[in-house]
Motif scaffolding. Structure first.
Motif, PDB file in Angstrom:
ATOM      1  N   THR A 124       1.295   6.384  -7.211  1.00 48.15           N
ATOM      2  CA  THR A 124       0.220   7.335  -7.525  1.00 48.15           C
ATOM      3  C   THR A 124       0.754   8.767  -7.536  1.00 48.15           C
ATOM      4  N   LEU A 125       1.562   9.111  -6.525  1.00 53.39           N
ATOM      5  CA  LEU A 125       2.111  10.470  -6.466  1.00 53.39           C
ATOM      6  C   LEU A 125       3.047  10.727  -7.648  1.00 53.39           C
ATOM      7  N   GLU A 167       4.082  18.748  -8.582  1.00 48.58           N
ATOM      8  CA  GLU A 167       4.184  18.982  -7.137  1.00 48.58           C
ATOM      9  C   GLU A 167       4.057  17.670  -6.368  1.00 48.58           C
ATOM     10  N   GLN A 168       3.150  16.795  -6.824  1.00 47.44           N
ATOM     11  CA  GLN A 168       2.967  15.513  -6.118  1.00 47.44           C
ATOM     12  C   GLN A 168       4.214  14.653  -6.236  1.00 47.44           C
ATOM     13  N   LEU A 173      12.261   2.490 -11.003  1.00 50.28           N
ATOM     14  CA  LEU A 173      11.056   2.179 -11.762  1.00 50.28           C
ATOM     15  C   LEU A 173      10.042   3.315 -11.741  1.00 50.28           C
ATOM     16  N   ILE A 174       9.937   3.997 -10.590  1.00 45.69           N
ATOM     17  CA  ILE A 174       8.926   5.054 -10.508  1.00 45.69           C
ATOM     18  C   ILE A 174       9.558   6.441 -10.656  1.00 45.69           C
ATOM     19  N   GLY A 175      10.820   6.450 -11.070  1.00 42.01           N
ATOM     20  CA  GLY A 175      11.457   7.728 -11.414  1.00 42.01           C
ATOM     21  C   GLY A 175      11.870   8.564 -10.222  1.00 42.01           C
ATOM     22  N   GLN A 212       0.838  -1.202   0.000  1.00 44.31           N
ATOM     23  CA  GLN A 212       0.000   0.000   0.000  1.00 44.31           C
ATOM     24  C   GLN A 212       0.869   1.247   0.000  1.00 44.31           C
ATOM     25  N   GLY A 213       2.023   1.189   0.651  1.00 41.35           N
ATOM     26  CA  GLY A 213       2.930   2.342   0.673  1.00 41.35           C
ATOM     27  C   GLY A 213       3.503   2.616  -0.704  1.00 41.35           C
ATOM     28  N   PHE A 214       3.941   1.540  -1.362  1.00 41.66           N
ATOM     29  CA  PHE A 214       4.508   1.709  -2.706  1.00 41.66           C
ATOM     30  C   PHE A 214       3.441   2.232  -3.658  1.00 41.66           C
ATOM     31  N   GLU A 215       2.222   1.744  -3.485  1.00 37.47           N
ATOM     32  CA  GLU A 215       1.127   2.219  -4.342  1.00 37.47           C
ATOM     33  C   GLU A 215       0.904   3.723  -4.183  1.00 37.47           C
ATOM     34  N   ILE A 216       1.011   4.211  -2.949  1.00 37.24           N
ATOM     35  CA  ILE A 216       0.896   5.660  -2.714  1.00 37.24           C
ATOM     36  C   ILE A 216       2.001   6.394  -3.482  1.00 37.24           C
TER      37      ILE A 216
END
Lengths: 318, 94
Positions: free
Chosen positions: A174-175, A181-182, A241-243, A167-171
């Motif tokens: 998403t950001l 800004e996110q 992976l998520i930059g 769930q943390g990685f998913e947050i």
């Protein structure tokens, strides 16, 4: 000459450990083993319940009902994990009351990581991804720990923990897929949590006070540095992976070792935070003691009620 | 000290038809609260359909030191297992 009774018991203990079997609470065990376990399990239990606070901070401000339900379930799990672990510690002959007293008077510690603040929602992502990720790295080998009740509690905890990291990685994902800004908020959270997370594995092997004996007794299966390396190797590709950029200029893949090389955490900072001088130590302890004191009337009322019911039952029977 | 609630052992039946299995322990001043705590602590993910709680002090356990004399006599008694017996090949199932 027959072996003295104590030697026989020691031999039996050594045999069980060597055979990779479990020591159970009623078995004879060396006093040092018992003390070491109480210290470790208690510190683990304290960390679980203090760990409710940094995330509890965001329960009322979670950005959606789904996120709120998830965070609530996670914080509730941490409470449960604390209770499993207190139960395991109690089988070694210490009481819940004594354990909480040791925490409240600062004679037992909890994990350094929970003394850092959570100023933005992205910290909920970073905690789940990094802090729970590090905890899982630590805890999986503990499922094979030589003390039965601790090992069994860890199996239960690991099973429940697996959603915490996701769930943390998913947050974070998403950001990172959100506005500029996110994404910046996610990067700042990673910057805040990276180094304290690496410190969660404890001091380097050369300085670790308890490591060697714990390895011998098969309480620990890997050293602090081995676990830290495992975590870095698993986590860096996820950041890529998520930059997001891991805030360590020395971080580089080492083809020869087959591992990432990385910089040295600031061990002085770890010492300061463990000694009580982190950004939130005082607040965490005040909240914990406050919750305990404010709940006293509930515990007292429950006992009074139980006594009243017992007395009434006895009266009817008489 | 009112903080020193009694310790209770918790047994969870995962599904109808299965045994209650020991799950852990809880603290509680009486049986009713012990059941409530057991439910909160051990069945957050549908782990059970029934709970037992027993005062830990009421459990009588065998002494681990007696394990040898209690359980070793079962060793070496292969004839208690069906695989011990040789049957003619013609007997397909028995």
């Amino acid at each position: 000459m027959p072996a003295p009774a104590s030697e026989t018991r020691q031999n039996r203990f050594d045999r069980v450990i060597a055979a990779d079997q479990r020591i159970e609470p009623d078995d004879w065990m060396p006093e040092d083993y018992r003390k070491n376990l109480i210290r470790q399990i208690a510190q683990h239990a304290h960390s679980e319940i203090i760990g409710m606070q940094p995330e509890g901070n965001w329960l009322t401000r979670a950005p959606s009902l789904r996120r709120k339900s998830i965070l609530l379930a996670k914080v509730q799990d941490e409470a449960g994990h604390g209770l499993y672990l207190y139960g395991a510690a109690e089988t070694l002959g210490i009481t819940r009351h004594e354990l909480l007293d040791l925490l409240h008077t600062g004679r037992q510690k909890y994990a350094n990581i929970f003394n850092y603040p959570t100023p933005t929602w992205a910290d909920m992502g970073a905690i789940g991804w990094l802090v729970d990720g590090a905890a899982i790295t630590n805890q999986i080998p503990l499922c094979r720990c030589s003390f039965g009740p601790y090992a069994r509690a860890m199996v239960r905890i690991c099973k429940e923990e697996s959603f915490h990291q996701r769930q943390g990685f998913e947050i974070m994902v998403t950001l990172c897929n959100g506005t500029v800004e996110q994404k910046a908020m996610a990067q700042e959270a990673l910057n805040r949590w990276w180094w304290p997370t690496l410190m969660m594995f404890g001091p380097p092997d050369t300085e670790s006070a308890h490591s060697q004996k714990s390895m011998q007794w098969k309480i620990k299966r890997f050293t602090n540095d081995e676990l830290r390396q495992k975590f870095v190797d698993a986590t860096v590709p996820q950041a890529d992976l998520i930059g997001l950029t891991v805030p360590d200029p020395e971080l580089a893949w080492n083809d020869e070792r087959g591992h990432y090389d990385f910089g040295e955490p600031d061990w002085d900072e770890l010492r300061r935070v463990v000694a009580g001088d982190g950004p939130c130590n005082a607040e965490r302890m005040a909240t914990r003691k406050g919750a305990h004191d404010d709940g006293a009337w509930v515990r007292e009322a429950a006992v009074a009620h139980a006594e009243k019911v017992a007395a009434r039952t006895a009266e009817i029977a008489a | 000290m009112s903080d020193n609630w009694n310790l209770w052992e918790v047994f969870v039946r995962p599904r109808r038809g299965l045994d209650h299995v020991h799950a852990g322990s809880v603290h509680a001043p009486d049986a009713e609260i012990a059941l409530q705590h057991a439910r909160d602590l051990f069945t957050r993910r549908g782990e059970g359909v029934s709970l037992w709680v027993v005062r830990s002090a009421d459990i009588v356990a065998s002494d681990p030191g007696d394990a040898g004399e209690l359980f070793d006599p079962a060793d070496g008694k292969d004839y208690r297992y069906p695989t011990h017996y040789e049957l003619p090949d013609e007997v397909a199932n028995m």
